[in-house]
Design an enzyme around this catalytic site. Structure first.
Site, PDB file in Angstrom:
ATOM      1  N   CYS A  63       0.834  -1.203   0.000  1.00 36.56           N
ATOM      2  CA  CYS A  63       0.000   0.000   0.000  1.00 36.56           C
ATOM      3  C   CYS A  63       0.867   1.251   0.000  1.00 36.56           C
ATOM      4  O   CYS A  63       0.617   2.203  -0.748  1.00 36.56           O
ATOM      5  CB  CYS A  63      -0.931  -0.006   1.206  1.00 36.56           C
ATOM      6  N   CYS A 120      -6.567  -3.931   6.743  1.00 37.74           N
ATOM      7  CA  CYS A 120      -7.717  -3.029   6.649  1.00 37.74           C
ATOM      8  C   CYS A 120      -8.846  -3.597   5.797  1.00 37.74           C
ATOM      9  O   CYS A 120     -10.008  -3.268   6.013  1.00 37.74           O
ATOM     10  CB  CYS A 120      -7.283  -1.673   6.104  1.00 37.74           C
TER      11      CYS A 120
END
Length: 372
Positions: free
Chosen positions: A91, A189
């Site tokens: 990410c 997440c």
């Protein structure tokens, strides 16, 4: 909370600041409370309130498609290949400091400012280097090791020299930011309930297979090799105890023949790591271009302890070939590390400075050399 304080400090420093929330997830279950995950609808509202308090513009940028392709799909494919990926590394590499930074620069901004605990230091010639933050307990330089020299030129980390997280929380409260008491985010997440194995089972075809010991003798069966990770002890459900009666641990996952290898704890100790997808955080060390060995410290987990090591870069092709810049990072550990899995990231340091990183391809025990 960290991002809000970082934004406040950037405003005070005289920068023209714009707040951006990254909408990364269109999946169900992304509206939740507490500290699990990040980038939820709840987080978007918190970010808006912080920007309103600071008097700066606020935007939501939708990167959900790219996040799915570059982070979520990568996570699934890595597990399908028998590796243990770190989605936070991907990410940072492909979303926050690639997609976000690319768009910011295209719009005329100078830098991306975040609440990461890390520091950019300029060398004598003005080149940026990535270093650990002052608060080693919260240091996030490990997950930022994927940043390149060009990206570091456009990074701003206002929390770098803050002595502790408690001080940041106190500052947030003093500034009247509603996120002052918000817990830290944790876990993956995009897996809302934290059940990684169950989540993967819905996306990877699982087939039963053999669990063998380090000699190749079958000692049990599994419902799907991809659900196992190196170093795992619980949930093995072995039908035959070890000869010495001691627990067994996962030593290797072999997706090609759908086999899980288990063995005694001592065989988890790794003395040599070979890594691919090598990148340097700033200018590479001079030895990287010559193949010479250099002294460093190696770290294989975000909050793991670095250990003394020596490293060298082996070219993947002959000099002058189109892919000669690619190579394999060979790291010899002076102090063996336990339970290192392919797919994890090895980050090299010299003191507080981050040299670079690589994705672990093989991890070799001094007692048990795995085939390459």
């Amino acid at each position: 909370m960290d991002s809000a304080v970082a934004a406040a400090r950037a405003v005070e420093a005289g920068h023209d600041v714009v707040g951006v929330h990254l909408a990364l997830n269109r999946m169900p279950g992304t509206l939740r409370t507490g500290s699990r995950g990040c980038c939820t609808i709840e987080d978007s509202n918190d970010a808006w309130r912080a920007c309103d308090r600071l008097g700066i513009p606020f935007y939501v940028w939708d990167f959900s498609e790219r996040f799915k392709e570059d982070v979520v799909d990568d996570f699934v494919s890595e597990y399908a290949a028998g590796r243990t990926p770190n989605p936070c590394m991907r990410c940072n590499e492909r979303i926050k400091f690639a997609a976000l930074l690319e768009k910011a620069l295209a719009l005329g901004f100078d830098a991306v400012c975040t609440g990461h605990y890390a520091k950019v230091v300029r060398d004598a010639d003005g080149h940026p280097q990535l270093h650990r933050a002052a608060d080693w307990a919260k240091d996030q330089s490990y997950v930022l090791a994927v940043l390149t020299h060009e990206q570091l030129e456009h990074c701003l980390f206002p929390l770098a020299d803050t002595p502790s997280k408690a001080e940041v929380r106190a500052e947030a409260e003093r500034r009247g930011l509603s996120v002052a008491a918000k817990p830290d985010s944790h876990d993956i997440c995009f897996i809302s309930d934290g059940d990684t194995r169950g989540w993967l089972a819905e996306r990877i075809e699982m087939a039963p297979g053999a669990i063998v010991d380090e000699t190749g003798e079958k000692v049990g069966e599994h419902a799907g090799a991809n659900a196992y990770t190196v170093g795992q002890r619980r949930g093995l459900r072995l039908g035959r105890p070890a000869p010495d009666g001691r627990p067994r641990f996962v030593l290797e996952v072999r997706p090609k023949d759908n086999t899980v290898v288990v063995g005694p704890e001592r065989l988890l100790a790794v003395g040599e790591i070979r890594g691919i997808r090598v990148s340097w955080a700033g200018l590479p060390p001079s030895e990287a271009t010559t193949g010479e060995e250099f002294a460093c410290e190696a770290q294989v987990r975000a909050h793991g302890d670095p250990v003394p090591a020596r490293a060298r870069l082996e070219p993947a092709a002959a000099p002058g070939a189109p892919d000669a810049h690619d190579g394999e990072l060979v790291v010899t550990l002076e102090t063996p590390l336990r339970g290192v899995a392919p797919g994890q990231t090895v980050v090299l340091y010299q003191g507080t400075r981050v040299l670079g990183q690589a994705t672990i391809d093989t991890a070799r025990s001094p007692e048990r050399l795995l085939p390459r």
